[in-house]
Write a protein that holds these residues in place. Sequence first.
Motif, PDB file in Angstrom:
ATOM      1  N   ARG A  17       0.584   0.775   4.684  1.00  0.00           N
ATOM      2  CA  ARG A  17       1.880   1.665   2.905  1.00  0.00           C
ATOM      3  C   ARG A  17       0.770   2.507   2.721  1.00  0.00           C
ATOM      4  O   ARG A  17       1.217   3.586   1.910  1.00  0.00           O
ATOM      5  CB  ARG A  17       1.697   0.558   2.591  1.00  0.00           C
ATOM      6  CG  ARG A  17       2.876  -0.768   3.016  1.00  0.00           C
ATOM      7  CD  ARG A  17       2.706  -2.467   1.494  1.00  0.00           C
ATOM      8  NE  ARG A  17       3.942  -2.925   1.937  1.00  0.00           N
ATOM      9  CZ  ARG A  17       3.775  -4.234   1.118  1.00  0.00           C
ATOM     10  NH1 ARG A  17       3.388  -4.677   0.725  1.00  0.00           N
ATOM     11  NH2 ARG A  17       4.859  -5.405   1.921  1.00  0.00           N
ATOM     12  N   LEU A  18      -0.872   2.569   1.912  1.00  0.00           N
ATOM     13  CA  LEU A  18      -1.011   3.198   1.053  1.00  0.00           C
ATOM     14  C   LEU A  18      -1.229   4.547   2.125  1.00  0.00           C
ATOM     15  O   LEU A  18      -1.755   5.813   1.597  1.00  0.00           O
ATOM     16  CB  LEU A  18      -2.751   2.686   1.284  1.00  0.00           C
ATOM     17  CG  LEU A  18      -3.726   4.001   0.108  1.00  0.00           C
ATOM     18  CD1 LEU A  18      -3.377   4.161  -0.935  1.00  0.00           C
ATOM     19  CD2 LEU A  18      -4.489   3.212   0.229  1.00  0.00           C
ATOM     20  N   GLY A  19      -1.223   4.607   3.105  1.00  0.00           N
ATOM     21  CA  GLY A  19      -1.437   5.733   4.756  1.00  0.00           C
ATOM     22  C   GLY A  19      -0.066   6.300   4.270  1.00  0.00           C
ATOM     23  O   GLY A  19       0.107   7.601   4.020  1.00  0.00           O
ATOM     24  N   ARG A  20       0.692   5.336   4.399  1.00  0.00           N
ATOM     25  CA  ARG A  20       2.661   6.063   4.344  1.00  0.00           C
ATOM     26  C   ARG A  20       2.958   7.083   2.714  1.00  0.00           C
ATOM     27  O   ARG A  20       2.728   8.229   3.392  1.00  0.00           O
ATOM     28  CB  ARG A  20       3.102   5.098   5.082  1.00  0.00           C
ATOM     29  CG  ARG A  20       3.560   4.437   5.775  1.00  0.00           C
ATOM     30  CD  ARG A  20       5.245   3.804   6.064  1.00  0.00           C
ATOM     31  NE  ARG A  20       5.513   2.884   4.742  1.00  0.00           N
ATOM     32  CZ  ARG A  20       5.183   1.865   5.492  1.00  0.00           C
ATOM     33  NH1 ARG A  20       4.564   1.231   6.366  1.00  0.00           N
ATOM     34  NH2 ARG A  20       4.980   0.517   4.723  1.00  0.00           N
ATOM     35  N   THR A  21       2.131   6.243   1.747  1.00  0.00           N
ATOM     36  CA  THR A  21       2.422   6.674   0.688  1.00  0.00           C
ATOM     37  C   THR A  21       2.007   7.921   1.060  1.00  0.00           C
ATOM     38  O   THR A  21       2.169   8.962  -0.160  1.00  0.00           O
ATOM     39  CB  THR A  21       1.962   5.815  -0.650  1.00  0.00           C
ATOM     40  OG1 THR A  21       2.766   4.760  -0.295  1.00  0.00           O
ATOM     41  CG2 THR A  21       1.885   6.141  -1.902  1.00  0.00           C
ATOM     42  N   LEU A  22       0.445   8.018   1.602  1.00  0.00           N
ATOM     43  CA  LEU A  22      -1.008   9.340   1.062  1.00  0.00           C
ATOM     44  C   LEU A  22      -0.443  10.500   1.953  1.00  0.00           C
ATOM     45  O   LEU A  22       0.485  11.052   1.440  1.00  0.00           O
ATOM     46  CB  LEU A  22      -1.738   9.161   1.524  1.00  0.00           C
ATOM     47  CG  LEU A  22      -3.049   8.307   0.001  1.00  0.00           C
ATOM     48  CD1 LEU A  22      -4.143   7.472   1.226  1.00  0.00           C
ATOM     49  CD2 LEU A  22      -3.086   8.241  -0.454  1.00  0.00           C
ATOM     50  N   ARG A  23       0.750  10.060   2.941  1.00  0.00           N
ATOM     51  CA  ARG A  23       1.197  10.876   3.695  1.00  0.00           C
ATOM     52  C   ARG A  23       2.270  12.006   2.827  1.00  0.00           C
ATOM     53  O   ARG A  23       2.717  12.562   3.165  1.00  0.00           O
ATOM     54  CB  ARG A  23       1.739  11.055   5.271  1.00  0.00           C
ATOM     55  CG  ARG A  23       0.263  10.110   5.871  1.00  0.00           C
ATOM     56  CD  ARG A  23       1.325  10.301   7.113  1.00  0.00           C
ATOM     57  NE  ARG A  23       1.234   8.904   7.476  1.00  0.00           N
ATOM     58  CZ  ARG A  23       1.290   7.819   7.940  1.00  0.00           C
ATOM     59  NH1 ARG A  23       0.017   7.533   7.857  1.00  0.00           N
ATOM     60  NH2 ARG A  23       1.822   6.460   7.857  1.00  0.00           N
TER      61      ARG A  23
END
Length: 355
Positions: A17-23
Amino acid sequence: MPAPPLDTCATDTQAARLGRTLRLFGLTALLCLLVAAVLTLIPPTAGSFWRNLWFSQWIGLWAAVAVTLLRRLPGLQRLPRRAATALRLAVALPLGYVLGYACAYALLGEPVRVVGLRDYQVAAIVATVLSGGFVTYLAWLRQRLADEAAARLLAQKLAVEAELRMLRAQLEPHMLFNTLANLRSLVDEEPAQARHMIDLLITYLRAALAGSRTDTSTLQAEFAQLAAYLEIMALRLGTRLRYRLELPAALQQARVPPMLLQPLVENALKHGVEPKVGGAELVVSARRDDDGGLLLEVADTGLGLAPGHETEPEAGGYGLAHVRSRLRALYGEGASLQLAPRQPCGTRARVRIPA
């Protein structure tokens, strides 16, 4: 392989989830930079690039925040993906536009002017909608590619398991017929040895049947099946075959694909032990490597690799190629099968399964 602990799964989900948000925020920032550049060149606006960048970044920031928050709503998660995406876009873009303009004006110390659209605001709205639609399209395209990759991986796994069933159908009757032929000759001459071979054959077939009904097996079960198989072969070959099975107690419950080592053992017997005058020794072992991965070895003191195959990574027949394809489908590039000469003679097949 054993299922990961629940806290590990939760950590992986949070990291994803954090990776999707940062992207999302990173891509939004880049698109807002492009929007600012376009707005600077449009005649009705022709404002300062930095001013346009200031407003576009705030609009993009709030739109990304709105999308992130809307993703967590349970009601939207139950909708079809396209409908949920369209609804998030319909809510996030106007909300991002209003809140972004309000924050940008407030931080500049200027009166907030959102209502009463002017030409430059219409251009900003159009640019915001287009950039939001582009971000949504990229996210949808990325998800579609991920779904297709997952589908291909599943299809590859299913194909490999189908090949495994075909391999069993080829190997087990061949081994069974040879054993029955030996039993026929032993029944009259050595009935005690014949009864012992029947017991071993029952053990082997029971283990093979159990392995055909599951996707994973324990090393303890695999080594028990190999012990029965090698004992049967030892009765056939006599003193020409000596074997050892080395399985540490700590690895007995380690999970592996069923019948992973069987083709390697059969390959060693067929090409190394049986053709050698005087016979040879075969050792099957398991241990952990320095990275926590599982190392499985089938080593023999037989004839060794054929000339020209000492450094050939794909040496071996269908059985070895099948083991490689299973490892690749189940574990990716982290798993491997290496075939190498053993000193002073023989061959070593080494399987590595990542932790």
